[in-house]
Design an enzyme around this catalytic site. Structure first.
Site, mmCIF file in Angstrom:
data_model
loop_
_atom_site.group_PDB
_atom_site.id
_atom_site.type_symbol
_atom_site.label_atom_id
_atom_site.label_comp_id
_atom_site.label_asym_id
_atom_site.label_seq_id
_atom_site.Cartn_x
_atom_site.Cartn_y
_atom_site.Cartn_z
ATOM 1 N N GLU A 29 -12.835 -3.591 55.808
ATOM 2 C CA GLU A 29 -11.615 -3.081 56.320
ATOM 3 C C GLU A 29 -11.818 -1.769 56.808
ATOM 4 O O GLU A 29 -10.756 -0.883 56.692
ATOM 5 C CB GLU A 29 -10.641 -3.442 55.489
ATOM 6 C CG GLU A 29 -10.286 -4.728 55.077
ATOM 7 C CD GLU A 29 -9.178 -5.223 54.066
ATOM 8 O OE1 GLU A 29 -8.143 -4.347 54.134
ATOM 9 O OE2 GLU A 29 -9.187 -6.475 53.620
HETATM 10 C C1 LIG Z 1 -18.554 -9.048 52.357
HETATM 11 C C2 LIG Z 1 -17.681 -8.730 53.380
HETATM 12 C C3 LIG Z 1 -16.424 -9.331 53.647
HETATM 13 C C4 LIG Z 1 -16.058 -9.006 55.019
HETATM 14 N N1 LIG Z 1 -14.618 -9.939 55.207
HETATM 15 C C5 LIG Z 1 -14.166 -9.714 56.685
HETATM 16 C C6 LIG Z 1 -12.859 -10.418 56.876
HETATM 17 O O1 LIG Z 1 -12.297 -11.194 56.093
HETATM 18 N N2 LIG Z 1 -12.688 -10.205 58.309
HETATM 19 C C7 LIG Z 1 -13.281 -9.447 59.061
HETATM 20 O O2 LIG Z 1 -12.679 -9.284 60.222
HETATM 21 N N3 LIG Z 1 -14.266 -8.525 58.776
HETATM 22 C C8 LIG Z 1 -14.762 -8.897 57.499
HETATM 23 N N4 LIG Z 1 -15.755 -7.935 57.176
HETATM 24 C C9 LIG Z 1 -16.572 -7.310 58.159
HETATM 25 C C10 LIG Z 1 -16.306 -5.599 58.181
HETATM 26 O O3 LIG Z 1 -14.877 -5.358 58.274
HETATM 27 C C11 LIG Z 1 -17.211 -4.989 58.720
HETATM 28 O O4 LIG Z 1 -18.643 -5.190 58.255
HETATM 29 C C12 LIG Z 1 -17.112 -3.422 58.911
HETATM 30 O O5 LIG Z 1 -15.869 -3.271 59.833
HETATM 31 C C13 LIG Z 1 -18.012 -2.645 59.552
HETATM 32 O O6 LIG Z 1 -18.637 -3.297 60.702
HETATM 33 P P1 LIG Z 1 -20.186 -3.640 60.727
HETATM 34 O O7 LIG Z 1 -20.470 -4.259 59.442
HETATM 35 O O8 LIG Z 1 -20.456 -4.218 62.139
HETATM 36 O O9 LIG Z 1 -21.188 -2.198 60.734
HETATM 37 P P2 LIG Z 1 -21.150 -1.094 62.142
HETATM 38 O O10 LIG Z 1 -19.836 -1.121 62.944
HETATM 39 O O11 LIG Z 1 -22.403 -1.693 62.820
HETATM 40 O O12 LIG Z 1 -21.427 0.177 61.277
HETATM 41 C C14 LIG Z 1 -22.546 0.595 60.787
HETATM 42 C C15 LIG Z 1 -22.600 1.956 60.572
HETATM 43 O O13 LIG Z 1 -22.330 2.932 61.760
HETATM 44 C C16 LIG Z 1 -21.092 3.677 61.457
HETATM 45 N N5 LIG Z 1 -20.586 3.860 62.660
HETATM 46 C C17 LIG Z 1 -19.995 2.825 63.362
HETATM 47 N N6 LIG Z 1 -19.177 3.479 64.526
HETATM 48 C C18 LIG Z 1 -19.189 5.094 64.245
HETATM 49 C C19 LIG Z 1 -18.498 6.103 64.617
HETATM 50 N N7 LIG Z 1 -17.879 5.925 65.833
HETATM 51 N N8 LIG Z 1 -18.668 7.268 64.045
HETATM 52 C C20 LIG Z 1 -19.513 7.054 63.044
HETATM 53 N N9 LIG Z 1 -20.053 6.172 62.348
HETATM 54 C C21 LIG Z 1 -19.938 5.083 62.849
HETATM 55 C C22 LIG Z 1 -20.313 2.712 60.504
HETATM 56 O O14 LIG Z 1 -19.468 3.642 59.523
HETATM 57 C C23 LIG Z 1 -21.547 2.278 59.615
HETATM 58 O O15 LIG Z 1 -21.990 3.234 58.331
HETATM 59 C C24 LIG Z 1 -16.690 -8.343 56.004
HETATM 60 C C25 LIG Z 1 -17.755 -7.799 55.604
HETATM 61 C C26 LIG Z 1 -18.278 -7.733 54.294
HETATM 62 C C27 LIG Z 1 -19.492 -7.143 54.176
#
Ligand SMILES: Cc1cc2nc3c(=O)[nH]c(=O)nc-3n(C[C@H](O)[C@H](O)[C@H](O)COP(=O)(O)OP(=O)(O)OC[C@H]3O[C@@H](n4cnc5c(N)ncnc54)[C@H](O)[C@@H]3O)c2cc1C
Length: 407
Positions: A384
């Site tokens: 989130e």
């Molecule tokens: C157990 C679990 C349950 C989940 N449940 C749901 C759900 O029900 N529905 C749903 O839609 N999603 C869900 N998610 C997904 C979750 O919301 C995403 O994992 C989260 O938004 C981060 O996206 P990502 O994993 O692709 O990381 P990325 O976006 O790839 O980020 C990787 C890193 O880069 C950093 N980063 C990225 N962009 C920037 C920026 N512009 N500036 C600085 N830093 C940045 C991030 O902060 C992070 O540290 C869930 C995730 C988990 C682990």
């Protein structure tokens, strides 16, 4: 009622007095938590999804926690549902995740954006616990940047056909209906939100995420939409305005996750207080060693630092619910919700880490409550909206237009 929970209710009452009806809801939440405590522990140790959460919440008529009585729900206001999530957080983030997704992200979005038909068909059944809901925004290549998602829709035979992959979706494989976000085929604008039935042709669960480092009792799945047919009337909100649905849902969800994290800190404080009064080392109770007391003091301070921004965001959200057209207020609540989530999730993780330290070797075992909180709290800093995205959001909401460092 659990001691620290009744204390929380007493404190929250200072910000805004809860009515007798709201207090009755919280008593029911507390009873449900007592019944869920053991099954939640057993499923966690077995690294299994806990289906008892759905059964027990349905039994106590809490699946419609956030839904208006008009649609068969319980009608908890924002401060009450935040307190409910705090109590669930004492059990663990697995319960919080189930409730946050079903009651806050999904049910509230349908209540806010759904047509009468969608409310009748989905919300009333979700409120009774007849169906479980999920929220599918994230994709393998679209996490922090949801606007880069690839799932597409096109019109066909008077309805829509969806294609794409949704990743890391909580409740994903147990949900009966899911809010799915997609762009028109070949476009990168006008995202729309759809209510998709998991029994629809072309919908399938591609994978369960089993190898998590915590949150074992929560279902996390990858979903495949392959020419998945969705009826025309299942568009949630206006066609092309799906981002409004996505972001308003996250505003609610973040208050919920912040609240769950307050519950984690409370449980850490309770567990540590009990432990240091019974464990003897070097000839005295470890609670009499000053360096151990420092850990306890840190957790107690963390609790207050997490509690108040979270309650404040929840109280402000009740004001927004009464004035939904007030855009300035909306931005303020968005800011408070991001602050609550960022502060409470970080402090929950730090508190669980301190608690593990106080528990010593036993704290390194999942049999101890504090180890489970440590494994779970980590994800609250990711889902989130990650820590970093929350910080960017907080800064851009303060600096105003032109300073958005992310989309
Ligand atoms: C157990 C679990 C349950 C989940 N449940 C749901 C759900 O029900 N529905 C749903 O839609 N999603 C869900 N998610 C997904 C979750 O919301 C995403 O994992 C989260 O938004 C981060 O996206 P990502 O994993 O692709 O990381 P990325 O976006 O790839 O980020 C990787 C890193 O880069 C950093 N980063 C990225 N962009 C920037 C920026 N512009 N500036 C600085 N830093 C940045 C991030 O902060 C992070 O540290 C869930 C995730 C988990 C682990």
């Amino acid at each position: 009622m659990e001691g620290s929970f009744s204390e929380s209710i007493r404190l929250a009452n200072r910000l805004r007095e809860l009515t007798d009806e709201q207090l009755v809801i919280l008593e029911r939440v507390d009873e449900a938590c007592q019944e869920l405590l053991l099954p939640e522990f057993e499923h966690y140790i077995a690294h299994q999804y806990n289906p008892e959460t759905h059964r027990v919440l349905k039994k106590y008529n809490l699946m419609g926690l956030t839904v208006s009585p008009k649609y068969g729900g319980v009608g908890a206001d924002s401060l009450t549902w935040a307190l409910a999530l705090e109590r669930y957080g004492q059990l663990g983030l697995g319960v919080v995740t189930f409730v946050d997704v079903h009651c806050l992200l999904a049910s509230l979005a349908i209540q806010q954006w759904g047509s009468d038909y969608l409310k009748e068909r989905y919300l009333t059944r979700a409120a009774k616990g007849e169906v479980v809901l999920a929220y599918g925004l994230t994709e393998p290549e679209a996490g922090s940047e949801p606007t880069s998602l690839k799932t597409s829709y096109e019109e066909e035979d008077g309805g829509y056909v969806l294609n794409g992959t949704k990743y890391l979706i909580s409740n994903g494989s147990v949900a009966d209906s899911l809010i799915i976000f997609a762009y028109p085929k070949g476009k990168k604008e006008e995202m729309s939100a759809f209510l998709v039935d998991s029994k629809s042709e072309g919908f399938s669960v591609a994978m369960h995420l089993e190898e998590k480092i915590g949150l074992f009792t929560s279902d996390t799945a990858m979903l495949e939409l392959s020419n998945c047919k969705v009826p025309k009337e299942n568009v949630l909100g206006q066609l092309g305005k799906g981002l409004h649905v996505a972001y308003s849902a996250l505003l609610n969800g973040r208050i919920g996750i912040g609240s769950g994290c307050v519950g984690i800190i409370e449980d850490c404080l309770n567990s540590v207080t009990e432990r240091v009064k019974s464990r003897v080392q070097h000839g005295k109770l470890i609670g009499k060693h000053q360096l151990v007391q420092r850990h306890l003091a840190n957790i107690a301070m963390n609790l207050e630092m997490a509690r108040w921004p979270t309650y404040f965001a929840a109280v402000e959200k009740t004001r927004l619910d009464a004035n939904p057209a007030d855009l300035e207020l909306r931005n303020r609540v968005d800011l408070q919700s991001a602050i609550a989530k960022r502060v409470a999730s970080r402090l929950a993780y730090e508190s669980a880490d301190s608690a593990v330290q106080v528990f010593g070797g036993f704290g390194y075992s999942l049999l101890s409550p504090v180890a489970r909180h440590l494994c779970d709290a980590r994800v609250a800093r990711i889902y989130e909206g990650t820590d970093e995205i929350m910080e960017l959001k907080i800064a851009s909401l303060i600096l105003g237009k032109g300073f958005e460092a992310y989309s």
